[in-house]
Design a protein around this motif. Sequence first.
Motif, PDB file in Angstrom:
ATOM      1  N   GLN A 117       1.231  -0.966   0.493  1.00 45.61           N
ATOM      2  CA  GLN A 117       0.374  -0.014  -0.009  1.00 45.61           C
ATOM      3  C   GLN A 117       0.864   0.953   0.247  1.00 45.61           C
ATOM      4  O   GLN A 117       0.026   2.275  -0.296  1.00 45.61           O
ATOM      5  CB  GLN A 117      -0.937   0.025   1.282  1.00 45.61           C
ATOM      6  N   VAL A 118       1.976   1.318   0.162  1.00 44.06           N
ATOM      7  CA  VAL A 118       3.133   2.211   0.363  1.00 44.06           C
ATOM      8  C   VAL A 118       2.746   3.294  -0.753  1.00 44.06           C
ATOM      9  O   VAL A 118       3.215   4.460  -0.562  1.00 44.06           O
ATOM     10  CB  VAL A 118       4.193   2.058   0.596  1.00 44.06           C
ATOM     11  N   SER A 119       3.262   2.948  -2.175  1.00 41.38           N
ATOM     12  CA  SER A 119       3.380   3.457  -3.818  1.00 41.38           C
ATOM     13  C   SER A 119       1.951   3.681  -3.241  1.00 41.38           C
ATOM     14  O   SER A 119       1.799   4.832  -3.924  1.00 41.38           O
ATOM     15  CB  SER A 119       3.263   2.416  -4.422  1.00 41.38           C
ATOM     16  N   LEU A 120       1.055   3.440  -3.323  1.00 46.83           N
ATOM     17  CA  LEU A 120      -0.296   3.816  -3.509  1.00 46.83           C
ATOM     18  C   LEU A 120      -0.696   4.949  -2.550  1.00 46.83           C
ATOM     19  O   LEU A 120      -1.033   6.211  -3.558  1.00 46.83           O
ATOM     20  CB  LEU A 120      -1.294   3.043  -3.204  1.00 46.83           C
ATOM     21  N   ALA A 121       0.035   5.563  -1.531  1.00 45.23           N
ATOM     22  CA  ALA A 121       0.108   6.418  -0.434  1.00 45.23           C
ATOM     23  C   ALA A 121       0.529   7.497  -1.034  1.00 45.23           C
ATOM     24  O   ALA A 121       0.654   8.828  -1.420  1.00 45.23           O
ATOM     25  CB  ALA A 121       0.160   6.170   1.198  1.00 45.23           C
ATOM     26  N   ILE A 122       1.691   7.468  -1.788  1.00 42.61           N
ATOM     27  CA  ILE A 122       2.933   8.284  -2.353  1.00 42.61           C
ATOM     28  C   ILE A 122       2.061   8.635  -3.093  1.00 42.61           C
ATOM     29  O   ILE A 122       2.268   9.790  -3.382  1.00 42.61           O
ATOM     30  CB  ILE A 122       4.535   8.039  -2.010  1.00 42.61           C
ATOM     31  N   GLY A 123       2.064   7.802  -3.874  1.00 36.98           N
ATOM     32  CA  GLY A 123       1.031   8.279  -5.568  1.00 36.98           C
ATOM     33  C   GLY A 123       2.617   8.641  -6.822  1.00 36.98           C
ATOM     34  O   GLY A 123       3.987   8.709  -6.129  1.00 36.98           O
ATOM     35  N   LYS A 124       2.582   9.079  -7.800  1.00 35.12           N
ATOM     36  CA  LYS A 124       2.601   9.152  -8.681  1.00 35.12           C
ATOM     37  C   LYS A 124       3.678  10.542  -9.070  1.00 35.12           C
ATOM     38  O   LYS A 124       3.006  11.654  -8.711  1.00 35.12           O
ATOM     39  CB  LYS A 124       2.213   9.140 -10.250  1.00 35.12           C
ATOM     40  N   GLY A 125       5.557  10.022  -8.314  1.00 38.92           N
ATOM     41  CA  GLY A 125       5.680  11.785  -8.295  1.00 38.92           C
ATOM     42  C   GLY A 125       5.668  12.356  -6.684  1.00 38.92           C
ATOM     43  O   GLY A 125       5.893  12.931  -6.052  1.00 38.92           O
ATOM     44  N   GLY A 126       5.059  11.257  -6.116  1.00 41.71           N
ATOM     45  CA  GLY A 126       5.044  11.581  -4.412  1.00 41.71           C
ATOM     46  C   GLY A 126       3.328  13.364  -4.107  1.00 41.71           C
ATOM     47  O   GLY A 126       2.959  12.895  -3.309  1.00 41.71           O
ATOM     48  N   GLN A 127       2.540  13.153  -5.732  1.00 44.97           N
ATOM     49  CA  GLN A 127       1.397  13.232  -5.785  1.00 44.97           C
ATOM     50  C   GLN A 127       0.331  13.511  -4.276  1.00 44.97           C
ATOM     51  O   GLN A 127      -0.097  14.642  -3.257  1.00 44.97           O
ATOM     52  CB  GLN A 127       1.006  14.012  -6.716  1.00 44.97           C
ATOM     53  N   ASN A 128       0.431  12.090  -4.127  1.00 50.53           N
ATOM     54  CA  ASN A 128      -0.828  11.089  -3.276  1.00 50.53           C
ATOM     55  C   ASN A 128      -0.105  12.189  -1.848  1.00 50.53           C
ATOM     56  O   ASN A 128      -1.195  12.995  -1.550  1.00 50.53           O
ATOM     57  CB  ASN A 128      -1.137  10.563  -3.041  1.00 50.53           C
ATOM     58  N   ILE A 129       0.432  12.146  -1.285  1.00 48.08           N
ATOM     59  CA  ILE A 129       1.092  12.149  -0.110  1.00 48.08           C
ATOM     60  C   ILE A 129       0.930  14.155  -0.221  1.00 48.08           C
ATOM     61  O   ILE A 129       1.420  14.386   0.847  1.00 48.08           O
ATOM     62  CB  ILE A 129       2.048  11.621   0.339  1.00 48.08           C
ATOM     63  N   LYS A 130       1.498  14.396  -0.779  1.00 50.61           N
ATOM     64  CA  LYS A 130       1.970  16.075  -0.876  1.00 50.61           C
ATOM     65  C   LYS A 130       0.416  16.459  -0.700  1.00 50.61           C
ATOM     66  O   LYS A 130       0.381  17.594   0.089  1.00 50.61           O
ATOM     67  CB  LYS A 130       2.532  16.040  -2.115  1.00 50.61           C
ATOM     68  N   LEU A 131      -0.255  16.404  -1.912  1.00 50.93           N
ATOM     69  CA  LEU A 131      -1.775  16.963  -1.279  1.00 50.93           C
ATOM     70  C   LEU A 131      -2.582  16.543  -0.191  1.00 50.93           C
ATOM     71  O   LEU A 131      -3.889  17.033   0.479  1.00 50.93           O
ATOM     72  CB  LEU A 131      -2.825  16.302  -2.752  1.00 50.93           C
ATOM     73  N   ALA A 132      -2.292  14.558   0.148  1.00 51.18           N
ATOM     74  CA  ALA A 132      -3.241  14.953   1.822  1.00 51.18           C
ATOM     75  C   ALA A 132      -2.769  15.636   2.368  1.00 51.18           C
ATOM     76  O   ALA A 132      -3.570  16.074   2.955  1.00 51.18           O
ATOM     77  CB  ALA A 132      -3.028  12.820   1.748  1.00 51.18           C
ATOM     78  N   SER A 133      -1.375  15.602   2.989  1.00 43.76           N
ATOM     79  CA  SER A 133      -0.617  16.777   4.084  1.00 43.76           C
ATOM     80  C   SER A 133      -1.298  17.938   3.471  1.00 43.76           C
ATOM     81  O   SER A 133      -1.791  18.211   4.442  1.00 43.76           O
ATOM     82  CB  SER A 133       0.969  16.887   3.458  1.00 43.76           C
ATOM     83  N   LYS A 134      -1.351  18.944   2.654  1.00 44.98           N
ATOM     84  CA  LYS A 134      -2.179  19.979   1.932  1.00 44.98           C
ATOM     85  C   LYS A 134      -3.635  19.607   2.584  1.00 44.98           C
ATOM     86  O   LYS A 134      -3.993  20.807   3.631  1.00 44.98           O
ATOM     87  CB  LYS A 134      -1.793  20.161   0.756  1.00 44.98           C
ATOM     88  N   LEU A 135      -4.482  18.841   2.589  1.00 45.97           N
ATOM     89  CA  LEU A 135      -6.057  18.696   2.936  1.00 45.97           C
ATOM     90  C   LEU A 135      -5.874  18.778   4.316  1.00 45.97           C
ATOM     91  O   LEU A 135      -6.508  19.138   4.693  1.00 45.97           O
ATOM     92  CB  LEU A 135      -6.377  17.479   1.833  1.00 45.97           C
TER      93      LEU A 135
END
Length: 413
Positions: A317-335
């Motif tokens: 699940q790690v790669s899903l959480a991080i997302g392409k280029g770290g987009q998913n985790i970056k946006l989740a942090s901002k949200l």
Amino acid sequence: MDTAVLIESFADFAKQKNIDRPTMIRILEDVFRTMIRKKFETDENFDIIINADKGDLEIWRFREIVDDDSEDIWDHDKISLSEARKIEPDFEIGEEVAEEITLIDFGRRAVMTARQTLIQKVKDLEKDILFQKYKDLVGEIISGEVYQILSREVLLIDAEGNEISIPKNEQIPKDRFRKGDQVRAIVDRVEMINGNPKIILSRTSPVFLERLFESEVPEVYDGLITIKKVVREPGERAKVAVESYDDRIDPVGACVGMKGSRIHSIVRELQNENIDVINYTENLDLYITRALSPAKITSIKINEEEKRVAVYLKPDQVSLAIGKGGQNIKLASKLVGLEIDVFRELGDFEEEDVDLDEFVDEIEDWVLDELKRVGLDTAKSVLALTNEELGRRTDLEEETIANVKKVLKQEFE
């Protein structure tokens, strides 16, 4: 140029520029009073009567008659008896003289100057009106037609022929404009540059996405669904937190629409930006879980003092959480407004695994940081990937990857 021609030509010009009648009369009066002050030093004892429809102008000068030997004879509102009787023979001391002043009395140059001043004042007023109009539209979607494509900006024309701009940094990276295209964007800001209003639009602002939801989802427009927060990587991915105060309305379902019908038009407008619509909740653990979707979280530890959260997931699940280029985790942090750190949860079969931090003496810090950045924080997690996969996911060179793997393998031999 006679009075009628001057006023009529100005009135026609003002109407073309949509200047209202009271403003037009005020501008005319201001210009004529300026002419009076230049010639007579003051306009206190003058009356101006303007009929813009007929092109009529009357300027009256009022003065009190005094004796020729009076000390007040030089005052601006006084006139000697002998001068007054040149106007009207039966005037007496103490009476008031009303004398009409014509444009000819000011001289041809003054009249021409007045005409240029009138035109300039209308142009200045037009700029102020445009500035105020768009100042009131900040944050709203407008549409314009592309008429010039420059390296640093795209220039558009609005419905009234005004020039508006979308700078390069306010364009979605995938945007490709052609002359004549109709483009939608929000009014981001309005600036005065050298006395001219500069209207700047944006297609990358989170507010643009919010306004698109308002236009496509009636429940959002009507206030039945509230958009709590929008975060974006323009043209790539966005996360939108929504909430409904009516239990009968599913906010996520309403925003997405039947078979995605509502969100598809928004996605197309944003150059196929991937939009995650999330149900907002006050429960922070649940909110973080939803923000990191589609990854499935095992456990969460929140450090409110440092505004960080540690999220533990299964290895797949790690790669899903991080997302392409770290987009998913970056946006989740901002949200959620917290810095999210992703950790791989150790299962029974991984008990003998070794944390990468144990290799600080053999592997350089920047290499370890790069591996952790993509969610690889144990020796076995690195060894589980091929050299090609590691090269694809990190910025490490082949030689570096080979050396790292050699060090890690020695730990288990």
